[in-house]
Scaffold this active site. Structure first.
Site, short mmCIF file in Angstrom:
data_model
loop_
_atom_site.label_atom_id
_atom_site.label_comp_id
_atom_site.label_asym_id
_atom_site.label_seq_id
_atom_site.Cartn_x
_atom_site.Cartn_y
_atom_site.Cartn_z
N GLU A 2 0.84 -1.20 0.00
CA GLU A 2 0.00 0.00 0.00
C GLU A 2 0.87 1.24 0.00
O GLU A 2 1.83 1.35 0.77
CB GLU A 2 -0.91 0.02 1.23
CG GLU A 2 -1.98 -1.06 1.21
CD GLU A 2 -2.96 -0.89 2.36
OE1 GLU A 2 -2.90 0.14 3.05
OE2 GLU A 2 -3.78 -1.80 2.56
N GLU A 58 2.20 0.03 4.07
CA GLU A 58 2.36 -1.30 4.65
C GLU A 58 2.27 -2.35 3.54
O GLU A 58 1.92 -2.05 2.40
CB GLU A 58 1.30 -1.57 5.71
CG GLU A 58 -0.12 -1.59 5.16
CD GLU A 58 -1.17 -1.80 6.25
OE1 GLU A 58 -0.78 -1.89 7.43
OE2 GLU A 58 -2.36 -1.87 5.90
N ASN A 93 0.42 -6.14 2.79
CA ASN A 93 -0.54 -7.19 3.17
C ASN A 93 -0.07 -8.48 2.51
O ASN A 93 -0.11 -8.60 1.28
CB ASN A 93 -1.95 -6.85 2.71
CG ASN A 93 -2.47 -5.57 3.35
OD1 ASN A 93 -3.05 -4.74 2.67
ND2 ASN A 93 -2.27 -5.39 4.64
N GLU A 103 -9.44 -6.71 -3.62
CA GLU A 103 -9.63 -6.14 -4.95
C GLU A 103 -8.81 -6.84 -6.02
O GLU A 103 -8.56 -6.26 -7.10
CB GLU A 103 -9.26 -4.65 -4.94
CG GLU A 103 -10.06 -3.83 -3.94
CD GLU A 103 -9.47 -3.89 -2.53
OE1 GLU A 103 -10.19 -3.54 -1.58
OE2 GLU A 103 -8.31 -4.30 -2.39
N ARG A 123 -18.09 -3.39 -4.00
CA ARG A 123 -18.49 -4.38 -3.00
C ARG A 123 -19.92 -4.07 -2.60
O ARG A 123 -20.18 -3.10 -1.91
CB ARG A 123 -17.58 -4.35 -1.79
CG ARG A 123 -16.13 -4.65 -2.09
CD ARG A 123 -15.25 -4.57 -0.86
NE ARG A 123 -15.43 -5.73 0.01
CZ ARG A 123 -15.98 -5.69 1.22
NH1 ARG A 123 -16.45 -4.55 1.69
NH2 ARG A 123 -16.08 -6.79 1.95
N ASP A 168 -70.69 11.33 0.98
CA ASP A 168 -71.56 11.23 2.15
C ASP A 168 -72.40 9.97 2.16
O ASP A 168 -72.72 9.44 3.23
CB ASP A 168 -72.47 12.47 2.22
CG ASP A 168 -73.02 12.68 3.62
OD1 ASP A 168 -72.42 12.15 4.58
OD2 ASP A 168 -74.05 13.36 3.76
N ASP A 211 -70.22 25.15 9.97
CA ASP A 211 -69.70 25.05 11.33
C ASP A 211 -70.69 24.26 12.16
O ASP A 211 -71.91 24.40 12.00
CB ASP A 211 -69.50 26.44 11.95
CG ASP A 211 -68.95 26.35 13.37
OD1 ASP A 211 -67.74 26.05 13.51
OD2 ASP A 211 -69.73 26.52 14.32
N LYS A 261 -78.01 22.54 5.33
CA LYS A 261 -77.41 21.23 5.60
C LYS A 261 -78.22 20.54 6.69
O LYS A 261 -78.01 20.76 7.88
CB LYS A 261 -75.94 21.41 6.02
CG LYS A 261 -75.19 20.12 6.31
CD LYS A 261 -73.71 20.43 6.59
CE LYS A 261 -72.99 19.25 7.18
NZ LYS A 261 -73.03 18.05 6.31
N HIS A 283 -79.37 19.92 1.41
CA HIS A 283 -78.81 18.60 1.73
C HIS A 283 -79.62 17.98 2.85
O HIS A 283 -79.96 18.65 3.83
CB HIS A 283 -77.35 18.77 2.18
CG HIS A 283 -76.74 17.52 2.75
ND1 HIS A 283 -76.13 16.57 1.98
CD2 HIS A 283 -76.64 17.08 4.04
CE1 HIS A 283 -75.67 15.60 2.76
NE2 HIS A 283 -75.97 15.88 4.02
N HIS A 299 -80.78 13.85 4.85
CA HIS A 299 -80.61 12.39 4.98
C HIS A 299 -82.00 11.77 5.03
O HIS A 299 -82.97 12.41 5.46
CB HIS A 299 -79.81 12.05 6.25
CG HIS A 299 -78.36 12.40 6.14
ND1 HIS A 299 -77.36 11.48 5.96
CD2 HIS A 299 -77.74 13.62 6.18
CE1 HIS A 299 -76.19 12.10 5.90
NE2 HIS A 299 -76.40 13.40 6.03
N THR A 357 -70.76 17.01 12.90
CA THR A 357 -69.37 16.85 13.32
C THR A 357 -68.69 18.21 13.49
O THR A 357 -68.76 19.04 12.58
CB THR A 357 -68.58 16.03 12.27
OG1 THR A 357 -69.27 14.81 12.04
CG2 THR A 357 -67.18 15.73 12.76
#
Length: 1107
Positions: free
Chosen positions: A250, A263, A265, A271, A316, A511, A617, A680, A710, A712, A847
């Site tokens: 290296e 060093e 190896n 590699e 790798r 709805d 609301d 509503k 509207h 139900h 709600t």
């Protein structure tokens, strides 16, 4: 060439590191003195990829192979690639098994092994191992023990280099033994310096020191250098130290091209494949032949004959997470598909579907080597190959590698050791979609544990899918949206008012299913019928398809993005105006938001295709309504201000909500600029006579404003009431298609169309098309059997005129009463609802005010309390939170004020809110919110995501976590979504246009010791399997607790110990990868779940910290 990248800040201006491949014979050995001894059997004292690499070379040379493996490696591929395989290190730790020299030598002797190849890592640079081989009469494929010893001593190797005249990096000539020596070295060369183990440390023995204070942590037995190693290159040269076989030298290289020795190896390098590709030399073949006694000339390896051709890159591919400092990941590989093709070489370890990646060893999956005529060519091939990879079940470093390969600095080979530090964009990783495997996980989970969305009643979805009526090709006919886009909201309102005949709004997409099917209808089924609606109902006033409860339910229970629903429906229905429900200052939530959040929400909704905003609301509290109206108007939407109706204007005995009350409210809303005025009637309380009185008075008062009604059909009088409204001057009424109408839903579309046909109120809607539309929904409704109100409720009920329960809530209360064991007491619940309403002062009920009344009613029934008892004991009872917050003023001020003395007795000294609740809230910081979301979920966050998080932070977080784990479940049909597939069932899932998955459910495995079942599928003709935790079985088993991603303070040391934020707590180690765990918060260690030698899996909880 192979380039590994890293960082260096040494004063030498180091650019990169070169690794020189060394292949030589000792100089004193002549070819004539070599004795040729053929090798018949080779053992590899290693594991994984390098073992397989050597086995392949041996097989090519006709040499028999022997593998060794630890107890943890019984399933590894290297033992299957060898001719023979033997267990070593029984009872030892995973790494210690491969370091146990006596066992390895014993296996070699017992099985007539001629030579041992050490691979790299483990014992490959251990002189004692090389000597043990020689002593046992087994050849060591590598240098002599003496040379291994010299090269392993970093100080001696450095001295040899100096003696040979090789330039070296400044460093100590011997191991340091005191802090003073380190200080003296630092004074001479400056910081940073490296403490490095004199006898090697496999990378873990190196520590970078940047100042004197940190230097105090240095220990004896270490030497110092002035650079940090990360990057590597590979060449081939000749050695000078009596070296035999392959090795690596290296060097650091500075910007002037000067080399500095680091060093040696004394082994084959990781590699080595790069050298092989550019020289066409098989290094492992050469190692084996040299060990047999062949000379380099005999092998054709004289230096002048070695030619470098083109360029090669090695990547790798590891199971490491780049976003977490390359922390190793563990687990089971669910999918593995490699990249291949011209110029690609793969050296794999145990990379296959079903392989278990353990934390005990190196995280390498496969080495990918790309070669080409030059670096850009090789990089292009590598990038393409990595793109082809599919690895699921564990994280990999592939996204990081792809970023490196796309970096211009890398492609022009101008990288230095600061490359990563200077290019932090390498860590901006493109997330993998992994949609198919995630969907298999969802289907498997559903098959093992049942539906993942809460089911009100035990009923199975219909096995029959609805058939979509035929639709003409081409563009749909023009509708009222064309008028809106051309003339704007004001011109649109004028056109509506001038229209001859009665206009209809279809609530089927919102709805109607909120009232009948608990809001559970999925986008999948809406999209299928959407083109038919676009082509056949273009003369509708609008289609209500968004807002209200559908917004949070989409994320909370259907795991869908509500914005995506709006976008997709807009694309399919471009001609009919869309209408949504906006809860005034509460937007689509159940709480108060800063004003800018409401304005921003309306702006984003308009941008995504919303046209008409019905603003209401729950208390008809004008300040809250005005804010919503202003927000919708500022966004460019049509403002439809809706007055919530309760009481009975035709009953002179009920004067709180009189005709004058509604006219006064309407006057304020018209003055505020509403484009359309709406009534509503959410409980279906409008009787025909009341309809004539109210709508007639409004028409007289406001002749130019369109009126929209509207209601139900809970009591069954909805059609009669809407016809009365139309006759009194209403321009628009709400209806639902026949099979989704009636009971708690809206009146029947077909009934209204038929009753007005041929009159001045004629709707212009084809009754035949209504029949086709209804047939689709009749079958589709069967898919939602677990949510259908008819499971517990068989008809509407006229007692709604007494209890005034809104349609959607009537259904929900019925479900809740049954789930709480109060099904036989529903009559009492309805009676209690009426009493609770009176306790709270006779409220407008929609709600969230309707929920408040409902909560109080169920509280009364559960505790067997009468209205009188509640009033008497109000100061001592623990009321539902919703009731308390209402009395505090959290949702506004009700008409007539709060009930006294009930309010004072409940609240006592608790704080009260005066005026509009949201007025005092500080503006929401959307930039900060978006930044937080990107940190948590990546850069794919959209403006729509930001708004979802603003409205419902916790719900959005859970939605993102769910989709991260289970993918786009909205692609599944509804039966699969709810029940999962049956064994042997084949089906298709369209991920997007042109991408369809073909899936077959194969089998459901038995319970394993981890509480999991393996579920097998065939996906696009390939076998796939997923492991699913059996939640029922898990309750009976004990497992290590898992860390929660959204809970901070789950790491640690000793219980009771105080820690500071950022304080190191422990070290996690996986082979060469060490991760220091720092405390994310300051606090006290409350519980420790591990000890020093614990073996952990991904997401295991280490410990907990209490702030």
């Amino acid at each position: 060439m192979l380039l590994h990248l890293g960082g260096c800040r040494g004063k030498m201006g180091i650019l990169l590191i070169r690794r020189v491949g060394l292949f030589c014979r000792a100089a004193h050995l002549s070819p004539q003195s070599l004795e040729y001894r053929p090798i018949k059997k080779v053992m590899v004292a290693n594991r994984g990829e390098i073992a397989i690499r050597v086995f392949r070379a041996c097989t090519e040379l006709g040499i028999r192979t022997v593998a060794v493996y630890s107890e943890q490696d019984t399933g590894q591929m290297h033992r299957q690639k060898a001719d023979e395989a033997y267990l070593i290190g029984r009872g030892l730790s995973p790494v210690a098994a491969y370091l146990h020299i006596p066992d390895i030598i014993k296996v070699a002797k017992e099985n007539n092994v001629d030579a041992i190849h050490p691979g790299y890592g483990f014992l490959s640079e251990c002189a004692d191992f090389a000597q043990a081989c020689v002593d046992a009469g087994v050849r060591f494929i590598g240098p002599s023990p003496e040379v291994v010893c010299k090269m392993g001593d970093k100080v001696e190797a450095r001295a040899l280099a100096i003696k040979a005249g090789v330039p070296v990096v400044p460093g100590t000539d011997a191991p340091i033994s005191s802090l003073q020596e380190a200080h003296e070295f630092a004074k001479t060369y400056g910081f940073p310096i490296i403490f490095k183990a004199a006898y090697g440390g496999g990378g873990r023995g190196m520590r970078v020191v940047r100042d004197y204070e940190v230097c105090r942590e240095g220990r004896g037995g270490q030497r110092m250098d002035t650079g940090t190693q990360r990057g590597k290159m590979y060449y081939t040269e000749k050695g000078h130290v009596g070296y035999e076989n392959a090795g690596t030298v290296e060097f650091l290289v500075d910007k002037h091209g000067k080399h500095y020795f680091i060093e040696v190896n004394s082994r084959l390098q990781v590699e080595h494949t790069v050298t092989e590709e550019i020289t066409d030399v098989d290094l492992v073949h050469a190692q084996l032949r040299v060990c047999e006694g062949r000379s380099l000339p005999e092998l054709g390896l004289e230096q002048d004959k070695i030619q470098i051709n083109g360029c090669a890159i090695q990547c790798r591919v590891t199971t490491e997470d780049p976003s977490r400092g390359f922390q190793p990941d563990t687990g089971r590989i669910e999918v593995f598909r490699s990249g291949e093709g011209m110029g690609i070489r793969l050296d794999s370890a145990s990379a296959f579907q079903g392989a278990v990646i353990s934390p005990h060893y190196d995280s390498l999956l496969v080495k990918v080597i790309a070669s080409g005529k030059d670096l850009p060519t090789a990089a292009t091939k590598m990038h393409r190959a990595l793109t082809e990879f599919r690895v699921r079940g564990v994280k990999t470093n592939i996204p990081f590698l792809q970023n490196v390969l796309s970096n211009s600095q890398f492609l022009y080979a101008t990288v230095d050791t600061q490359f990563i530090d200077e290019n932090q964009d390498l860590f901006i990783l493109k997330p993998t979609q992994n949609r198919a495997q995630k969907l298999l996980h969802y289907l498997g989970h559903t098959m093992v544990n049942g539906p993942m969305t809460p089911i009100p009643v035990k009923a199975k979805s219909s096995p029959v899918d609805p058939v979509v009526p035929s639709v003409f090709l081409g563009e749909p006919p023009m509708g009222f949206r064309e008028v809106l886009l051309r003339e704007g909201p004001e011109g649109f309102a004028r056109a509506i008012r001038q229209h001859q005949g009665l206009l209809l709004m279809d609530t089927t997409f919102r709805d109607a299913h909120q009232s009948l099917l608990a809001t559970r209808v999925r986008t999948h089924d809406l999209k299928k019928i959407a083109p038919f609606v676009s082509h056949n109902f273009n003369n509708l006033f609008s289609l209500e398809n968004w807002g209200g409860a559908t917004f949070d339910v989409a994320m909370r229970f259907l795991w869908e993005c509500p914005w995506k629903r709006l976008q997709e429906l807009r694309a399919l229905i471009p001609n009919v105006p869309f209408q949504m429900l906006l809860r005034g200052a509460n937007a689509v939530g159940y709480t108060n938001y800063p004003d800018n959040a409401v304005f921003k929400f309306c702006e984003v909704a308009k941008e995504n295709g919303m046209d008409i905003f019905r603003v209401f609301d729950s208390l008809n509290y004008i300040p809250n309504m005005l804010l919503g109206m202003e927000a919708a108007g500022a966004a460019g939407g049509v403002v439809e201000a809706a007055i919530s109706y309760t009481g009975d204007v035709s009953d002179p005995m009920r004067q709180k909500y009189s005709l004058e009350y509604y006219l006064k409210l309407a006057n304020e809303l018209v003055k505020a600029g509403t484009h359309i005025l709406a009534i509503k009637d959410m409980a279906g309380l409008l009787k025909p006579e009341a309809s004539r009185l109210l709508i007639g008075a409004l028409r007289d008062r406001f002749p130019d404003i369109p009126i929209h009604v509207h209601t139900h059909d809970t009591a069954g009088a909805g059609v009669a009431a809407m016809l009365a409204c139309a006759q009194a001057g209403a321009d628009i009424v709400d209806v639902a298609v026949d099979s989704m109408a009636g009971m708690t839903s809206q009146p029947s579309m077909g009934a209204i169309v038929a009753c007005t046909r041929g009159t001045k109120l004629d709707t212009g809607v084809s009754l035949d098309r209504v029949f086709d539309y209804s047939e689709y929904w009749e079958v589709a409704r069967g898919l939602y059997a677990p949510f259908d109100c008819t499971a517990t409720m068989k008809s509407g009920n006229s007692d709604v005129y007494e209890n005034e329960i809104p349609g959607g809530q009537y259904t929900n209360l019925h479900f809740q009463a049954h789930s709480m064991g109060l099904g036989n007491k529903f009559k009492e619940v309805k009676k209690a609802y009426a009493e609770a309403n009176k306790l709270l002062g006779d409220l407008i009920k929609v709600t969230p005010s309707s929920k408040i009344v409902g909560d109080l009613a169920q509280f009364m029934v559960q505790n067997s309390l009468s209205r009188a008892e509640v009033e008497e004991r109000a100061d001592e009872l623990s009321f539902p939170l919703s009731v308390v917050e209402f009395l505090q003023g959290h949702i506004g001020i009700p008409h007539g004020g709060f009930p006294e003395p009930f309010r004072s007795k409940v609240l006592k000294s608790m704080p009260r809110i005066e005026g509009r609740p949201g007025a005092s809230l500080p503006p929401m910081d959307f930039e900060a919110l978006e930044s937080d979301l990107r940190m948590a979920h990546g850069d794919e966050i959209t403006p729509e995501d930001v708004m979802s998080a603003a409205m419902y932070p916790k719900v959005f977080q859970e939605f993102k976590e769910f989709t991260s784990n289970f993918g786009p479940v909205d692609c599944l049909n509804t039966r699969l979504f709810l029940d999962g597939p049956k064994i042997a069932e084949e089906f298709q899932v369209e991920l997007e246009r042109g991408k369809t998955l073909h899936i077959k459910a194969l089998a459901l495995g038995d319970l394993n010791k981890s509480g999991q079942r393996e579920v097998f599928f065939e996906l696009n003709g390939q076998l796939r399997s997923v492991l699913v935790k059996d939640t029922a079985a898990m309750k009976e088993m004990h497992f290590h607790p898992k860390a929660l991603k959204d809970v901070r303070g789950q790491v640690g040391v000793k219980p009771g110990q105080k820690v500071e934020k950022g304080q190191p707590l422990c070290v996690l180690s996986a082979m060469k990868m060490e991760t220091v765990v720092n405390s994310p918060i300051s606090g006290i260690i409350s519980k420790v779940h591990v000890n020093a030698d614990s073996s952990l899996e991904g997401d295991d909880l280490i410990l907990e910290i209490t702030e």
